[in-house]
Structure formats: C-alpha cells, structure tokens
Design a protein around this motif. Structure first.
Motif, PDB file in Angstrom:
ATOM      1  N   UNK A   1      45.360 -61.221  -4.067  1.00 31.49           N
ATOM      2  CA  UNK A   1      46.721 -61.187  -3.536  1.00 31.49           C
ATOM      3  C   UNK A   1      46.819 -61.855  -2.178  1.00 31.49           C
ATOM      4  N   UNK A   2      45.680 -62.015  -1.519  1.00 33.50           N
ATOM      5  CA  UNK A   2      45.722 -62.672  -0.218  1.00 33.50           C
ATOM      6  C   UNK A   2      45.794 -64.178  -0.360  1.00 33.50           C
TER       7      UNK A   2
ATOM      8  N   UNK B   1      39.943 -58.438   3.698  1.00 34.94           N
ATOM      9  CA  UNK B   1      39.704 -57.803   2.404  1.00 34.94           C
ATOM     10  C   UNK B   1      38.603 -56.765   2.515  1.00 34.94           C
TER      11      UNK B   1
ATOM     12  N   UNK C   1      51.516 -59.932   3.002  1.00 33.80           N
ATOM     13  CA  UNK C   1      50.819 -61.149   2.617  1.00 33.80           C
ATOM     14  C   UNK C   1      51.649 -62.373   2.949  1.00 33.80           C
ATOM     15  N   UNK C   2      50.930 -63.495   2.967  1.00 34.71           N
ATOM     16  CA  UNK C   2      51.609 -64.770   3.134  1.00 34.71           C
ATOM     17  C   UNK C   2      52.605 -64.989   1.994  1.00 34.71           C
TER      18      UNK C   2
ATOM     19  N   UNK D   1      41.272 -57.266  -6.115  1.00 31.66           N
ATOM     20  CA  UNK D   1      42.643 -57.275  -5.592  1.00 31.66           C
ATOM     21  C   UNK D   1      42.782 -58.273  -4.460  1.00 31.66           C
ATOM     22  N   UNK D   2      41.640 -58.787  -3.978  1.00 29.57           N
ATOM     23  CA  UNK D   2      41.689 -59.774  -2.909  1.00 29.57           C
ATOM     24  C   UNK D   2      42.474 -61.017  -3.307  1.00 29.57           C
TER      25      UNK D   2
ATOM     26  N   UNK E   1      42.946 -46.217   0.078  1.00 26.52           N
ATOM     27  CA  UNK E   1      43.706 -47.393   0.497  1.00 26.52           C
ATOM     28  C   UNK E   1      45.202 -47.134   0.328  1.00 26.52           C
TER      29      UNK E   1
ATOM     30  N   UNK F   1      48.470 -56.904  -6.747  1.00 25.08           N
ATOM     31  CA  UNK F   1      49.219 -56.297  -5.645  1.00 25.08           C
ATOM     32  C   UNK F   1      49.279 -54.788  -5.829  1.00 25.08           C
TER      33      UNK F   1
ATOM     34  N   UNK G   1      40.486 -64.049   5.951  1.00 25.32           N
ATOM     35  CA  UNK G   1      40.966 -63.274   4.809  1.00 25.32           C
ATOM     36  C   UNK G   1      39.840 -62.427   4.221  1.00 25.32           C
TER      37      UNK G   1
ATOM     38  N   UNK H   1      38.849 -53.847  -0.422  1.00 31.92           N
ATOM     39  CA  UNK H   1      39.086 -54.455  -1.728  1.00 31.92           C
ATOM     40  C   UNK H   1      38.062 -55.540  -2.004  1.00 31.92           C
ATOM     41  N   UNK H   2      37.091 -55.654  -1.152  1.00 33.27           N
ATOM     42  CA  UNK H   2      36.026 -56.622  -1.368  1.00 33.27           C
ATOM     43  C   UNK H   2      34.722 -55.959  -0.925  1.00 33.27           C
TER      44      UNK H   2
ATOM     45  N   UNK I   1      45.942 -53.383  -4.982  1.00 30.17           N
ATOM     46  CA  UNK I   1      45.726 -53.353  -3.537  1.00 30.17           C
ATOM     47  C   UNK I   1      46.482 -52.188  -2.902  1.00 30.17           C
TER      48      UNK I   1
ATOM     49  N   UNK J   1      50.056 -53.400   3.329  1.00 23.44           N
ATOM     50  CA  UNK J   1      49.678 -54.816   3.298  1.00 23.44           C
ATOM     51  C   UNK J   1      50.890 -55.723   3.394  1.00 23.44           C
TER      52      UNK J   1
ATOM     53  N   UNK K   1      54.204 -61.284  -2.436  1.00 23.67           N
ATOM     54  CA  UNK K   1      53.765 -60.498  -3.597  1.00 23.67           C
ATOM     55  C   UNK K   1      54.696 -59.350  -3.935  1.00 23.67           C
TER      56      UNK K   1
ATOM     57  N   UNK L   1      48.196 -60.687   6.463  1.00 27.39           N
ATOM     58  CA  UNK L   1      47.509 -61.974   6.383  1.00 27.39           C
ATOM     59  C   UNK L   1      48.536 -63.092   6.451  1.00 27.39           C
TER      60      UNK L   1
END
Ligand code: ATP
Ligand code: MG
Lengths: 240, 376
Positions: free
Chosen positions: B374-375, A58, A98-99, B371-372, A90, B288, A54, A63-64, B291, A96, A102, A175
C-alpha cells in the motif's frame, strides 16, 4: 517538545537491518537503523529516493519483517509478536496516510473513514457517527456521502487523514502525504496534519521529499545509505 | 466487514458485471448442454417409458429396446407361470413400411398390444378413442407419426393407409415422448400386428409383465430369468441398459460427454479465473485493509462472501437463461431439453467448489500479501 524527550520513546528502533532478494541480487536497504520517536512530536524522515524510507516505515508499522534489530512501539516489542497479534496491535495503535490515499473506491467518504472502527468491531452506526465527526475536523462535513472519485485529490487526502485518525492512534505513519498534491493543497494537508494529527499523546512520522513542507515538522531525520546520518530539530520562524 | 466486502463487490459495476457474466455464461453452458444430453438420453429410452410397464422380458442377449430379438410364442405362458407374476402379456414390435394414399412410403414402428387388456397403451390420447383399435383394420398413431407422415391434414382420424398391402384406418392419435430415432409408431392389436408382417418363425418381441403387490419387482425379474432363461428387466434397468448402449455405440456418449466436460471445464475455468482476477485487481484495497489491522481470517471471510454472492447470483441467472432457452427449444420440439434437479445440484456443487477453490487461491495470495504494497 523538549520535555517529551525526557520521557521514554514511543517508537524505539535499534540496529535494524533489512535486505531484499538473495544471492547476487541481494540489496541491503537498511544497514543498522537507530531511531527514537517521542510522543507529541512530528518527525520528518527525509533522504534520497530508493534510500529505504518506506522500508523503514513498513518495519516500524510491523507490516514488514526485518532481518536484524529490535523495534519497540509503546513498550511492545514488535518482532516478538505473532503475526495475528501484530495485526491487531497495528489496528489499535496506528494510523496510516499514503501517497496514493488508498481509499476504497466503492465506499463513501464517511464509510471510508469508518473502516478502521469497523475493523475494531465497532457498530456501524457508532462508527459512522465518529467518522462524521472526524470529517468535520478535516473540513469535509459536507462531503460525507461522496464517493472518492467525486472528490478532489486534496479532499481525498483529507478523507485519508480522517480515516487515519478516527481510532485515535498513538502512532501516525505518513508516507509522502503531499506527493500527489500540488503546492497549496500540500500546505493545506500539512496544516491539517499538524493541527488535527499532532497531539501530546501521539507521535507522527512523515516521510517526505517536499522541502516546502519541512517547516511543519519538529525534528528531521536524514536517511542515507541505509543509516540515519543526522537528526536535528527544525527551527521555525517565530519559535525559539 | 461484510458490508465492506459486498460494497467492494458491487461498487465496481463494470468488474462485477464481468464477473457475473463469466459465471452466468459458465452455468448456462453447463446446464444447457447437460439438459440437452439428458433429454437425448430420455428420448433414447422413450420406447420403454412410453409403455409404462414394470417388467420387460425378452431374449437375454438384448442390448437395447429398439433392437428386437424375437422369442418363442410360448414365453408368455412361461412367464405367467412364474410365482409372483400378476400378469404377463405379449408385445409385438417391428419395423414396417406404410404406404399412404398419396403414394408416399414411410418407415414406421408397428406396436401390437394384447387386445383384451391393451397393456402398453399410451397414457394420453389427443384425438379419437384408443379402444377403437379393436375394430377391424383400426390403428392408432402417435403424434410424431402425424408430424413425420405429412402433417395433420394428411394424417388424422379417419385416414386410411396401407401396411404391407393391408388396409389400416386411423382411429386415434396418442401423445407420447419423442423417441431418439423419431420413427412414427402405429399401434394395433397383437393378433393383427402379426398378420400385417411377413410370416416369421418367431413373432413375439417382448413379454410385458407386472409383479404381484408385495413382491419386489427385482425379485420377480430374477425368478423369471431363472425359470425361463429369458432376459427379464425392470423398466428402469432396461432404460439404463438402453441409455448405456446408446452412449457406447452411437458416439453421442463421446461427443456429448466431451462437450459437457469441456463446458464444465471451460465454464469453471472462466468462473475461477474471473474471480481470481477480481481479487488480484483489488489487492491494493485488501492490502490497505490488512495494514489497518484486518486479520487474514476476516479477509478470508470477506473473499468467501464475495465469491459465494457472485457465484450464487451467477448460478441463478445462468439457470434462468438456460431454462428460458430450454423452454423455447423444447416447445418447438426441435431439441430434447430436460432439466433435472440432479443436474442443477451437480452444477451448484461444482460452482460452489470452484468459487471456494478460486477464493482459496485468492486467500493464500492475500495471506502472503505484504501490506507494504500500500505504500507503493
Ligand atoms: N519488496 C521489495 N522487494 C525487493 N526490493 C525492494 C522491496 N521493497 C523495496 N525494495 C528496494 O528497497 C530499496 C528502498 O526502497 P524504499 O521504497 O524503501 O525507498 P524510499 O526511500 O521509500 O524511496 P522513495 O523515496 O522513492 O519512495 C529500493 O532499492 C527498492 O527497490
Ligand atoms: Mg517511499
């Protein structure tokens, strides 16, 4: 797919290092990642839990912030972009999944799908129209006005797929898209991802634990101890 | 994006209602307490406002209207001789006991008005004719006298009672603003008033005056003070002086001030806290959006929109409820309740400030939000 590897990589990561915390509690999660992902392919990223999958996603999504290394997405060096530009970039180039889906609980399926377009300042009726078309493609044409809570988990993830794809992103980041779903639903989601998500002008990265869906990928990268230890093509039955 | 923001806000009914209740409660608390406080303050100077006279002249050491410090009888003429004074009349004001025919005693305030002009008379008469107090032994009452001294069956036009062993006959009942002490007021002429009371060296309580048209009233009060050495105040000044005295000396200031301040702090804290919690609970949704490419600026706008929407709704509902409360209590006359636009404006400003403040805290949190999340 093999052809595509002769062209420049859509995502090109070099020497990525990322740690969390400071002093005694510092953990280095990524210890020098090199990774190329090409347009047209679906890359599976696997590895033990807590291994940094993850974190890597990111970082690729911008985003990281990373400590060292370079990430280049579609020719744009991410680390060189100021935060605001990176956010815009982005929004324009990535989708995106996600699991935890969201989805915004207060919005209908169609409105949820339209969100990325609204963020791009596309008019509401235009956005909803495109969202509706996208919902058709994931087989939810009759669920557009439903709130997420009134949809099954499999349907919610399909809404999320539609949302991720609605602005035609060049890079689709998933993810563990099937982790919250049971076996048949997971298969269905991967089928949709492969059929609707995969395209010659897009690359798809899927992080997963789920060996039942490995055969949907084109290549598989193993992340162990903060490094990519192997990348190999996935050989499917019926393909050479 | 505004659409999304409002949907986030209204979509979660339970959370929205919680938030709205918090804000409504806060606004209601402040407006209600503030209005009662202001009502009390208006009551405390109603012995001034009820007379509706522009200038009050009395002993310079006077602290408040209900504390009478008699001055020399010659003061009326001295005030009249000050340039810029259009007229000046005497006012008697003093505490007295009234004895009813049923044997009950009641403390009353005796107000003696100058007989030729009746300046200082109440504006509104409920029963009878106020001018009839010029008749022998005639007096007028305010409606609180009726209420306090036995009700409309006992005290009405025609009732006869005693003031210091002299007869008094009710000829009129006037409507006045309730006073702080709620002591009944009995109106008579100045000449008769000083006959009702035991002989004293000085009997004049106040000189009431008016400035000539075109002369500023403040200028005239200044001249009166300079020429006569007496204290001269505009009705407004005297009112504030009285309010100030009540605040300082009765504990109302401290008590109510604390209540209002606490109401304000508690209310605002509730408001800020609930809104902040609302954002924190929606952090994942904001993550979210972030992101997906929403700029921090847009997120900030969304949060401000949410804060102001719920803030203004809470403001409206809160004021509505406080007003209904005030209407009900004020109608029964039990509590003073005066809602002023100044208070409403103050609460609005306070509320918007607190909404902005808690929105800002939320915005800072969002700006820092990875925003990470959201993962996860
Ligand atoms: N924001 C953070 N602060 C501190 N540590 C973090 C943070 N994010 C991740 N980590 C740590 O980094 C390591 C890798 O986390 P990451 O979520 O990337 O693993 P993962 O491979 O995705 O695991 P999983 O398969 O369970 O999802 C973990 O040890 C985690 O505790
Ligand atoms: Mg993970």
């Amino acid at each position: 797919m093999m052809d595509s590897q002769t062209q420049p990589a859509a995502v090109r990561a070099r020497g990525i290092v990322k740690s969390f915390g400071t002093g005694d509690t510092q953990v280095t999660v990524l210890r020098g990642i090199d990774l190329d992902i090409y347009l047209g392919e679906m890359l599976l990223l696997v590895g033990e839990s807590g291994g940094g999958k993850t974190t890597l996603l990111s970082a690729i999504a911008g985003i990281l912030d990373i400590d060292e290394g370079d990430i280049n997405v579609l020719g744009v060096p991410l680390s060189g972009l100021p935060t605001g530009k990176r956010t815009t970039f982005r929004g324009q180039t990535m989708g995106f999944i996600y699991q935890q889906f969201n989805l915004l609980p207060a919005l209908t399926a169609a409105e949820n799908v339209a969100v990325p377009l609204l963020i791009q300042k596309i008019g509401r009726s235009d956005a909803l129209e495109r969202a509706q078309r996208m919902l058709d493609r994931v087989g939810l044409n009759d669920r557009a006005e439903f709130l997420p809570k009134n949809l099954s988990v499999g349907q919610q993830q399909r809404v999320a797929i539609a949302r991720a794809l609605v602005n035609e992103p060049r890079l689709l980041i998933c993810d563990e898209p099937t982790a919250a779903l049971d076996g048949p639903n997971g298969q269905k989601i991967m089928e949709i991802l492969r059929e609707v998500g995969r395209s010659p002008s897009r690359c798809v990265i899927v992080v997963t634990h789920d060996s039942r869906i490995f055969h949907f990928g084109d290549r598989m990268a193993h992340l162990t101890d903060g490094r990519i230890v192997s990348i190999e093509p996935i050989v499917r039955e019926g393909t050479a | 994006m505004n659409y999304i923001a409002l949907n986030m806000l209204f979509g979660d009914r339970a959370k929205y209602l919680m938030l709205l209740c918090g804000l409504t409660f806060a606004v209601m608390l402040i407006v209600q307490q503030g209005s009662i406080f202001w009502g009390l303050m208006i009551w405390s100077q109603s012995s001034i406002s009820n007379l509706n006279v522009p200038i009050w002249v009395t002993d310079p050491g006077i602290a408040q209207v209900d504390e009478v410090k008699p001055i020399a009888d010659t003061s009326v003429d001295r005030v009249r001789s000050v340039p810029g004074v259009e007229w000046a009349v005497p006012l008697y004001k003093g505490l007295l006991r009234a004895r009813l025919s049923n044997g009950e005693y009641h403390q009353i305030i005796l107000a003696g008005l100058e007989s030729s002009s009746l300046i200082g008379r109440p504006a509104e008469i409920l029963e009878g004719r106020f001018e009839d107090i010029l008749q022998p032994d005639a007096v007028a009452l305010d409606q609180w006298a009726v209420e306090r001294m036995g009700g409309p069956d006992v005290m009405k036009v025609g009732t006869i009672f005693e003031l210091n062993d002299r007869l008094a006959r009710v000829v009129a009942i006037a409507k006045t603003q309730k006073s702080f002490t709620n002591i009944p007021v009995v109106y008579t002429t100045y000449e008769r008033a000083i006959r009702y009371v035991p002989r004293e060296r000085r009997t004049l309580s106040y000189v009431l005056a008016k400035a000539k048209d075109g002369v500023p009233v403040e200028e005239v009060t200044r001249r009166i003070h300079e020429q006569t050495g007496l204290g001269a105040f505009t009705a407004e000044e005297f009112g504030w002086k009285t309010i100030g005295w009540v605040l300082k000396n009765t504990g109302i200031g401290i008590n109510f001030g604390t209540t209002i301040l606490l109401g304000f702090i508690v209310g605002m804290a509730i408001a800020g806290q609930t809104f902040y919690l609302f954002t924190v609970e929606n952090l994942r949704q904001f993550g979210a959006l972030k992101a997906m490419g929403t700029s921090t600026f847009t997120l900030a706008r969304m949060i401000l929109l949410q804060a102001f929407t719920v803030g203004l709704t809470g403001y409206g509902v809160g004021i509505g409820l406080a007003t209904v409360f005030g209407f009900l209590t004020a109608r029964s006359g039990g509590l003073p309740f005066i809602e002023t636009w100044q208070l409403l404006l103050l609460v609005l400003v306070g509320l918007l400030a607190i909404c902005t403040f808690s929105a800002l805290i939320s915005i800072v949190k969002l700006a820092r939000l990875e925003p990470a999340i959201v993962f996860r």
